[in-house]
Write a protein that holds these residues in place. Structure first.
Motif, PDB file in Angstrom:
ATOM      1  N   LYS A 150       2.033   7.948  11.382  1.00 18.91           N
ATOM      2  CA  LYS A 150       0.692   7.371  11.555  1.00 18.91           C
ATOM      3  C   LYS A 150       0.338   7.224  13.027  1.00 18.91           C
ATOM      4  O   LYS A 150      -0.801   7.499  13.421  1.00 18.91           O
ATOM      5  N   SER A 198      -1.725  12.505   8.659  1.00 22.06           N
ATOM      6  CA  SER A 198      -2.289  11.893   7.457  1.00 22.06           C
ATOM      7  C   SER A 198      -1.145  11.437   6.551  1.00 22.06           C
ATOM      8  O   SER A 198      -0.006  11.898   6.696  1.00 22.06           O
ATOM      9  N   LEU A 199      -1.453  10.574   5.601  1.00 29.01           N
ATOM     10  CA  LEU A 199      -0.422  10.143   4.649  1.00 29.01           C
ATOM     11  C   LEU A 199       0.087  11.323   3.823  1.00 29.01           C
ATOM     12  O   LEU A 199       1.272  11.385   3.494  1.00 29.01           O
ATOM     13  N   ALA A 200      -0.785  12.275   3.531  1.00 30.05           N
ATOM     14  CA  ALA A 200      -0.348  13.460   2.782  1.00 30.05           C
ATOM     15  C   ALA A 200       0.661  14.269   3.591  1.00 30.05           C
ATOM     16  O   ALA A 200       1.674  14.744   3.051  1.00 30.05           O
ATOM     17  N   PHE A 236       0.834  -1.203   0.000  1.00 30.14           N
ATOM     18  CA  PHE A 236       0.000   0.000   0.000  1.00 30.14           C
ATOM     19  C   PHE A 236       0.874   1.261   0.000  1.00 30.14           C
ATOM     20  O   PHE A 236       0.649   2.181  -0.786  1.00 30.14           O
ATOM     21  N   TYR A 237       1.891   1.301   0.870  1.00 32.73           N
ATOM     22  CA  TYR A 237       2.778   2.465   0.913  1.00 32.73           C
ATOM     23  C   TYR A 237       3.528   2.620  -0.406  1.00 32.73           C
ATOM     24  O   TYR A 237       3.796   3.731  -0.845  1.00 32.73           O
ATOM     25  N   GLU A 238       3.833   1.506  -1.037  1.00 27.72           N
ATOM     26  CA  GLU A 238       4.463   1.558  -2.361  1.00 27.72           C
ATOM     27  C   GLU A 238       3.488   2.147  -3.379  1.00 27.72           C
ATOM     28  O   GLU A 238       3.853   3.036  -4.164  1.00 27.72           O
ATOM     29  N   ASP A 239       2.241   1.677  -3.365  1.00 28.52           N
ATOM     30  CA  ASP A 239       1.233   2.203  -4.292  1.00 28.52           C
ATOM     31  C   ASP A 239       1.003   3.699  -4.088  1.00 28.52           C
ATOM     32  O   ASP A 239       0.719   4.427  -5.042  1.00 28.52           O
ATOM     33  N   GLU A 240       1.154   4.149  -2.844  1.00 27.72           N
ATOM     34  CA  GLU A 240       0.972   5.571  -2.520  1.00 27.72           C
ATOM     35  C   GLU A 240       2.207   6.404  -2.861  1.00 27.72           C
ATOM     36  O   GLU A 240       2.204   7.619  -2.697  1.00 27.72           O
ATOM     37  N   GLY A 241       3.283   5.751  -3.294  1.00 23.00           N
ATOM     38  CA  GLY A 241       4.500   6.456  -3.664  1.00 23.00           C
ATOM     39  C   GLY A 241       5.360   6.879  -2.480  1.00 23.00           C
ATOM     40  O   GLY A 241       6.249   7.715  -2.632  1.00 23.00           O
ATOM     41  N   LEU A 242       5.113   6.293  -1.322  1.00 21.15           N
ATOM     42  CA  LEU A 242       5.878   6.653  -0.127  1.00 21.15           C
ATOM     43  C   LEU A 242       7.187   5.890  -0.029  1.00 21.15           C
ATOM     44  O   LEU A 242       8.157   6.389   0.550  1.00 21.15           O
ATOM     45  N   ARG A 296       3.903  12.302   3.660  1.00 18.20           N
ATOM     46  CA  ARG A 296       4.576  12.420   2.356  1.00 18.20           C
ATOM     47  C   ARG A 296       5.295  13.764   2.252  1.00 18.20           C
ATOM     48  O   ARG A 296       6.446  13.831   1.834  1.00 18.20           O
TER      49      ARG A 296
END
Length: 147
Positions: free
Chosen positions: A74, A79-81, A41-47, A84
């Motif tokens: 977290k 937030s993930l944003a 998931f973190y990979e898909d989010e580009g993190l 990032r």
């Protein structure tokens, strides 16, 4: 004997691993107590951006450090944003000056918000305790005595 969960290291506790050139998904899952699904998931989010060797994901020291930031962020409610934004500032080439400034600012803002929530929670607990005390202090009715 109950199974123990791996402790998630804090950012300060992330020790360099000069003994390793890279990490497999199972290595990071075990070290940080996360699932492979979470890493994907973190990979898909580009993190994080592991390299691929066939079907295997090969994680770098940079990915490992970024994962530590993600998990700590977290845990404290970012937030993930926001996460990032903070970790991407590492790459701007200013010896992490802006990254430190932004991270400190975001952390102070988060502390302020948590302090406000703490005050709200304390006030709610006090009010509930007063309500319980009031109810417990009421005389028992005739129907209560029959039960």
């Amino acid at each position: 004997m109950p199974a123990t969960e791996p402790s998630i290291p804090t950012l300060a506790a992330i020790e360099p691993r000069p003994d390793r050139e890279h990490f497999l998904i199972s290595d990071l899952c075990a070290e940080f107590g996360v699932t492979a699904r979470a890493l994907r998931f973190y990979e898909d989010e580009g993190l994080i951006a592991p390299k691929r060797k066939g079907l295997a994901r090969i994680y770098s020291h940079r990915d490992r450090a970024r994962l530590a930031w993600i998990l700590r962020g977290k845990r404290v409610g970012f937030s993930l944003a926001e996460i990032r934004e903070m970790i991407d500032l590492y790459d701007i080439g200013d010896d992490r000056r802006v990254q430190r400034q932004v991270t400190i600012l975001r952390c102070r803002e988060r502390i302020e918000k948590l302090e406000e929530q703490k005050q709200d929670i304390d006030a709610a607990i006090d009010e509930l305790q007063q309500f319980v005390d009031l109810i417990e202090g009421l005389p028992h009715s005739a129907t209560d005595k029959r039960n």
